[in-house]
Design a protein around this motif. Structure first.
Motif, short mmCIF file in Angstrom:
data_model
loop_
_atom_site.label_atom_id
_atom_site.label_comp_id
_atom_site.label_asym_id
_atom_site.label_seq_id
_atom_site.Cartn_x
_atom_site.Cartn_y
_atom_site.Cartn_z
N ASP A 9 33.31 -35.31 11.92
CA ASP A 9 32.49 -36.15 11.04
C ASP A 9 31.46 -35.31 10.27
OD1 ASP A 9 30.54 -38.21 10.10
OD2 ASP A 9 31.81 -39.53 11.32
N GLY A 10 31.46 -35.44 8.96
CA GLY A 10 30.45 -34.77 8.14
C GLY A 10 30.51 -33.25 8.16
N SER A 56 30.57 -43.44 6.79
CA SER A 56 31.64 -43.05 7.71
C SER A 56 32.67 -44.16 7.83
CB SER A 56 31.08 -42.76 9.10
OG SER A 56 30.31 -41.60 9.07
N ASN A 60 36.41 -43.28 7.00
CA ASN A 60 37.38 -43.31 8.10
C ASN A 60 38.45 -44.38 7.90
OD1 ASN A 60 36.81 -41.31 10.43
ND2 ASN A 60 34.78 -42.00 9.76
N ASP A 297 28.20 -34.23 11.99
CA ASP A 297 27.46 -35.14 11.11
C ASP A 297 26.00 -35.24 11.55
OD1 ASP A 297 27.41 -37.29 9.03
OD2 ASP A 297 26.86 -38.52 10.76
N HIS A 341 33.72 -37.04 5.38
CA HIS A 341 32.93 -36.85 4.16
C HIS A 341 32.09 -35.60 4.36
CE1 HIS A 341 29.77 -38.16 6.75
NE2 HIS A 341 30.47 -39.25 7.04
N HIS A 350 25.17 -38.25 3.69
CA HIS A 350 26.56 -38.12 3.24
C HIS A 350 26.65 -37.99 1.72
CE1 HIS A 350 27.47 -40.92 6.91
NE2 HIS A 350 26.88 -39.80 7.26
#
Ligand SMILES: [Zn+2]
Length: 397
Positions: A9-10, A56, A60, A297, A341, A350
């Motif tokens: 994530d991130g 997210s 996702n 993230d 992202h 983000h």
């Protein structure tokens, strides 16, 4: 064929001065990510469609193969599903953060990463104090849920608290501010501050020098989404592994099995090895597993370069490394690595640019890319793809 999609994530970022112009993905030791790129195919993925927020949830949903323009109703209802809160067609689920405010500013969007045990006392207290507005549900750490019985709440505009850290709360309340329901819910947030300031949990946190959870913040609301199951759409039995309610919730609506990993925390200290081991087990019964790791993230939001690199290296070594070792012994398999992202350290939230992905399949196509990061994949054979087409691409390439 068994399929694994690993989502850091991130994880994607911009070049860093401290890293002599490299990104964290370029700097981190990632032999397994690089191997996927070297032996497989790469491309760029537009996980955040034009005109949508780089959340997210949206990103996702794209990765799981659903067009957010068609299916996305808000973050709240996804988290509701993961917490077992059944929504009627009239009810609106809000994400409810426990936050810290000081002198009218939003000083911390996560209340010092309050523990779930402490949060549980606060959520119970909120339900006693504010039942006339709706119902609060306990999630994890600072991430909770509020369900309003009023359908019109779905149309209000709300702001993610991690986007406005350090700014005056009064500028970011629910809008339009002259709307009756917005006024009512803004009043609820305001009153929560008065009530929580001296709550015993917060007195204790204050004494220990920790940030208090002295207010709630409502955002990301929506009605229950209507989506075809993953099995109907792709003909595969899928599962999710994640420490984050949002991703679990997506899985619930898509009919994916959520595999509980005891040490999955949604934070730096998550059990990476546990995630890999449970994924391997899950693949005995399932065709495809999404493994989601929140840690990079969180590091991006905190602007913490070292933690970001560490999280990337742990994903590489403890998850991808383990999978590479075990999977070929039992199955033909396909594996993909990507972020949902960018969460750039310099922005601390983000951003929506296309993300790099690499995928490998036993006997599948191989292109010229030999390492995995934001720039290497630009030469990849898969080009730039709309996010919701990734899964089809991964299954069929
Ligand atoms: Zn994310």
């Amino acid at each position: 064929m068994k399929y694994v999609v690993v989502i850091g994530d991130g994880m994607a970022d911009y070049p860093q001065e401290e890293l002599e112009g490299k990104t964290p993905l370029q700097k981190a030791e990632t032999p397994n990510m690089d191997r996927i790129a070297r032996k497989g195919a790469c491309g760029l993925l537009k996980t955040v469609p034009e005109g949508m927020e780089a959340g997210s949830d949206v990103a996702n949903l794209s990765i799981m193969g659903y067009d957010p323009h068609e299916y996305y109703t808000g973050r709240g209802p996804l988290e509701a599903a993961s917490m077992g809160a059944e929504l009627s067609r009239e009810e609106v689920a809000f994400r409810c953060n426990l936050i810290n405010t000081e002198e009218g500013l939003l000083s911390d969007f996560n209340a010092g990463h309050i523990s779930t045990a402490e949060a549980s006392e606060i959520i119970e207290y909120l339900n006693q104090s504010f039942h006339q507005y709706g119902k609060f549900y306990l999630g994890t750490s600072y991430r909770h849920l509020f369900v309003s019985p009023k359908k019109e709440a779905a149309d209000l505009q709300s702001i993610p608290p991690h986007d406005v850290v350090g700014e005056p709360l009064s500028q970011h309340l629910l809008k339009p501010e002259d709307d009756k329901l917005a006024r009512e819910l803004n009043q609820l947030m305001d009153q929560s501050h008065a009530k929580l300031e001296n709550h015993p949990v917060n007195q204790k946190r204050s004494r220990e020098g920790q940030k208090t959870a002295n207010m709630i913040w409502l955002w990301g609301q929506g009605l229950k989404p209507q989506m075809p199951s993953f099995k109907e759409k792709y003909g595969l039995k899928g599962a999710t592994i994640t420490g984050v309610d949002l991703i679990k919730g997506l899985g619930v609506y898509l009919g994916l099995t959520n595999i509980k990993v005891p040490g999955a925390t949604g934070y730096y200290d998550t059990d990476y090895c546990g995630k890999a081991n449970y994924a391997l087990d899950a693949l005995e019964e399932h065709d495809l597993v999404f493994i989601h790791v929140e840690a990079p993230d969180e590091a991006g939001h905190a602007g913490d370069l070292e933690e970001k690199i560490r999280a990337i290296e742990r994903i590489d070594k403890r998850i991808l490394g383990k999978l590479w070792k075990e999977l070929p012994q039992h199955h033909d398999f396909a594996m993909a690595i990507l972020p949902d992202h960018f969460t750039p350290l310099s922005v601390q939230t983000h951003t929506p640019e296309p993300v790099p992905y690499a995928m490998f399949k036993s006997g599948g196509l191989k292109d010229e890319v030999d390492s995995y990061h934001e720039f290497s994949v630009e030469k990849g054979s898969q080009g730039l793809l709309e996010g919701y087409l990734f899964l089809k691409n991964f299954l069929e390439y």
